[in-house]
Design an enzyme around this catalytic site. Structure first.
Site, PDB file in Angstrom:
ATOM      1  N   TYR A 143      -6.917  -4.618  -3.931  1.00  0.00           N
ATOM      2  CA  TYR A 143      -5.740  -4.752  -3.876  1.00  0.00           C
ATOM      3  C   TYR A 143      -4.998  -4.500  -5.115  1.00  0.00           C
ATOM      4  O   TYR A 143      -5.231  -5.006  -6.215  1.00  0.00           O
ATOM      5  CB  TYR A 143      -5.545  -6.307  -3.657  1.00  0.00           C
ATOM      6  N   LYS A 173      -5.086  -2.132  -0.502  1.00  0.00           N
ATOM      7  CA  LYS A 173      -3.810  -2.624  -0.215  1.00  0.00           C
ATOM      8  C   LYS A 173      -2.999  -2.395  -1.382  1.00  0.00           C
ATOM      9  O   LYS A 173      -3.213  -2.691  -2.530  1.00  0.00           O
ATOM     10  CB  LYS A 173      -3.705  -4.190  -0.245  1.00  0.00           C
TER      11      LYS A 173
END
EC number: 4.1.3.3
Length: 306
Positions: A143, A173
């Site tokens: 992320y 992400k």
């Protein structure tokens, strides 16, 4: 028996954490929340305990309870439940990763530590590897959100060749506006990875660069609208896709002018969905009602409602 891994594509709602007026986690809202996403927004994938979910303001036990509830409610309703397990503490992150696997999550994601920061992509990969090893049966996602972590290591340097160290690694992400870095991630990643973009107002640009999906907070209440953009893009109708993206940019630009951030975003979701999501947790404070009402009005005009 382990579940077969399914590639994460399309829209993923970054979920808010429901809190009572007293600031306690309210698990009773999870089931109607999931129903709202599926029935009203057509979104069947969630990313929980992330930035939108105020994860850094929650205890490890609260995050476990949320993961358990979403995984339980999601069975038969949702296609994928991805749990963010990143913490400043490596041990807490490993504990949450193991718990997510036991709870039945479909994947886990980890953010970079942001107080004691990794000095290099090698250091960050070592941190990620330790957490992934705690739940090797789950797809693992990095992320990337430097605006919150202040860790400005290029994502391409973090993920290039990372599958050799983390066999369960399955994608990124990417919540940053740097489309150069994102494009280089796309060009250097295996074709079966998920490249999930996280800046809602410029998703179309990321799709053109090769994004396979998107994770965002606005998909909680704009899922159907954004899905129209994805469908148009996939059909090669850039005029229609651009028209939808411009509508979303118009809405978000207006909202930012009225103090848009996590508190307002959460209040907006409560107003539009009717779900009692409660206030943000301190030190965040709710936004003034007049600003929320103005942004709700703008949202409804974008959606074509009175």
């Amino acid at each position: 028996m382990e579940k077969p891994w399914k590639r994460l594509t399309g829209l993923v709602a970054a979920t808010f954490t429901p809190l009572t007026a007293q600031g306690e986690v309210d698990l009773s809202v999870v089931e109607p929340y999931a129903e709202y996403l599926v029935q009203k927004q057509g979104v069947k994938q969630v990313f929980l305990n992330g930035t939108t979910g105020e994860s850094v303001s929650l205890s490890v036990e609260e995050r476990k309870r949320l993961a358990e509830e979403w995984c339980k409610i999601g069975k038969g309703r949702l296609d994928q439940v991805v749990v963010h397990v990143g913490c400043p503490s490596l041990k807490d992150s490993r504990e949450l990763a193991q718990h997510a696997a036991a709870a039945g999550a479909d994947g886990i994601a980890v953010i970079s530590p942001s107080f004691f920061k990794p000095s290099s992509s090698t250091a960050l990969r070592m941190f990620l590897k330790e957490i992934a090893a705690a739940a090797p049966c789950l797809p693992f996602y990095y992320y990337h959100i430097p605006s919150m972590t202040s860790v400005h290591l290029p994502a391409r340097d973090v993920v290039r060749g990372i599958e050799k160290e983390i066999p369960s690694f399955r994608g990124v992400k990417f919540s940053d506006q740097d489309l150069l870095d994102f494009g280089q991630c796309v060009s250097s990643c295996p074709s079966d990875w998920s490249l999930l973009y996280g800046v809602d107002e410029q998703l179309l640009g990321a799709l053109a660069m090769g994004a396979t999906g998107a994770v965002g907070s606005t998909y909680n209440y704009l899922g159907r609208k954004v899905d129209h953009m994805l469908l148009a893009f996939n059909k090669g109708d850039l005029v229609q896709a651009r028209a939808v993206q411009c509508q979303l940019q118009e809405f978000l630009s207006f909202a930012i002018g009225h103090g848009f951030g996590l508190p307002m975003n959460k209040q907006l979701m409560s107003e539009v969905s009717g779900l009692p999501l409660g206030p943000p947790r301190l030190p965040l404070l709710p936004c003034p009602e007049q600003d929320v009402r103005a942004v709700v009005g703008k949202l409804l005009s974008i959606l074509g409602e009175e």
